[in-house]
Design an enzyme around this catalytic site. Structure first.
Site: not given
Ligand code: G3H
Ligand code: 13P
Ligand code: ZN
Length: 343
Positions: A50, A83, A105, A189-190, A223-224, A269
């Site tokens: 990222s 990313d 993005d 995310h996360g 994603h995520g 994560t």
């Protein structure tokens, strides 16, 4: 083996009907964990950094670690991917450095927080596609907005505010020429994605299926996609951590996605959890230790275990030797002839 194009990796995954995990890294141990998992499972692999990772590591360090990985693991097709690029300039600097794939993005404005309009997203993504394809580099775009915020990046919210509209997805692909498309289906995310095991009211697999029906030849990206396993949460909490109960994306839902056009699955994560749990365990059980190798080794091993498991679950295991890498210079020629054919 030289670093390879993500387009080639995903085209091969589509032929074979499997998905490829894209794992985030910031340092040497994370790269080593992924490469060891890839060797053990004989998997092609995408390693991604990222903007935060590039800043943390001074990306030149990261780039040279990736070159070392490709030299030390010559049997593994390896992609180096940016990313969540937030602007044309971020993508350009990654391409100039030697990344073989970038994500623009454009679903968010350059601040990485404010949702962009469709027109803004198309304009910036198209510009990145032109530059990247001229260099033989792959582009992932995003339509719809994920929830959550990580390291200051993200629109926040639950992930249900900006679920991808299938019609817009079709228009976006037509107007930009992206190689891969990230979609928003209620994930974020996360670690804190869902407050209970997700059902169809929060995880919109039906939207994913609808997009795949409209765009059967486009490589979809989830994603995520960390599963946030309870066992990893438990280790952290057992050794003094304070994670609140939480649920991630069940692996069976990702596998359903893979049967419906998902070729790239982003996981960060789960690895963060594995590393943190392993380090906490050493600190609590042997507080007299102070050599970083005493806790970095188990941390690296814990991440390797998670990555190897995901590689097997996503189906990429066993496919490392299926194909020879197409040189980036050849990809450049292919994009140029596609562009001529499209005129
Ligand atoms: O999508 C975000 C990735 O998990 C990377 O997170 O921006 O904190 O490095 P980061
Ligand atoms: P997780 O936070 O679910 O691991 O998602 C990572 C990601 O999407 C990176 O782009
Ligand atoms: Zn992401």
């Amino acid at each position: 083996m030289p670093l390879v194009s993500m387009r080639q990796l995903l085209d091969e995954a589509a032929k074979g009907g499997y998905g490829v995990g894209a794992f985030n890294v910031n340092n040497m141990e994370q790269i080593q964990a992924i490469m060891e998992a890839a060797r053990e499972t004989r998997s092609p692999v995408i390693i991604q950094a990222s903007r935060g990772a590039r800043a943390y590591s001074q990306d030149k360090f990261l780039y040279h670690l990736m070159l070392a990985a490709s030299e030390l693991y010559p049997e593994i097709p390896l992609v180096m991917h940016l990313d969540h690029g937030n602007s044309f300039e971020t993508c350009k600097s990654a391409i100039d450095l030697g990344f073989t794939s970038v994500m623009m993005d454009g679903s968010l404005q350059e601040d990485g927080k404010t949702p962009a309009t469709f027109a803004e997203n198309v304009a910036v993504t198209r510009k990145v596609v032109q530059l990247a394809h001229d260099c033989g580099v792959t582009v992932e775009g995003e339509i719809g907005v994920l929830g959550g915020i990580e390291d200051g990046h993200g629109a926040g919210g639950t992930g249900l505010e900006h679920v991808t509209d299938p019609n817009q997805a079709v228009e976006f692909v037509e107007q930009t020429g992206v190689d891969a498309l990230a979609i928003a289906i209620g994930t974020s995310h996360g670690a804190y994605k869902f407050s209970k095991k997700p059902d169809g009211s929060v995880l919109k697999m039906d939207v994913l299926v609808a997009i795949h029906k409209r765009l059967p030849n486009v490589h979809l990206v989830m994603h995520g996609s960390s599963s946030v396993p309870k066992e990893l949460q438990d280790v952290i909490n057992q050794y003094g951590g304070k994670l609140k109960p939480t649920w991630g994306v069940p692996v069976e839902e990702i596998q359903l996605g893979i049967r419906n056009g998902v070729r790239k699955i982003n996981v960060d994560t789960d690895n963060r959890l594995a590393i943190t749990g392993a380090i906490r365990k050493v600190f609590v059980e042997t507080p007299e230790k102070f050599d970083p190798r005493d806790y970095m080794k188990p941390a690296r091993e814990a991440m390797k275990k998670v990555v190897a498991q995901r590689m097997t679950q996503f189906g990429q295991a066993g496919h490392a030797g299926d194909y020879a890498p197409i040189p980036i210079a050849e990809m450049k020629k292919r994009y140029a002839s596609e562009a001529v054919a499209a005129k």
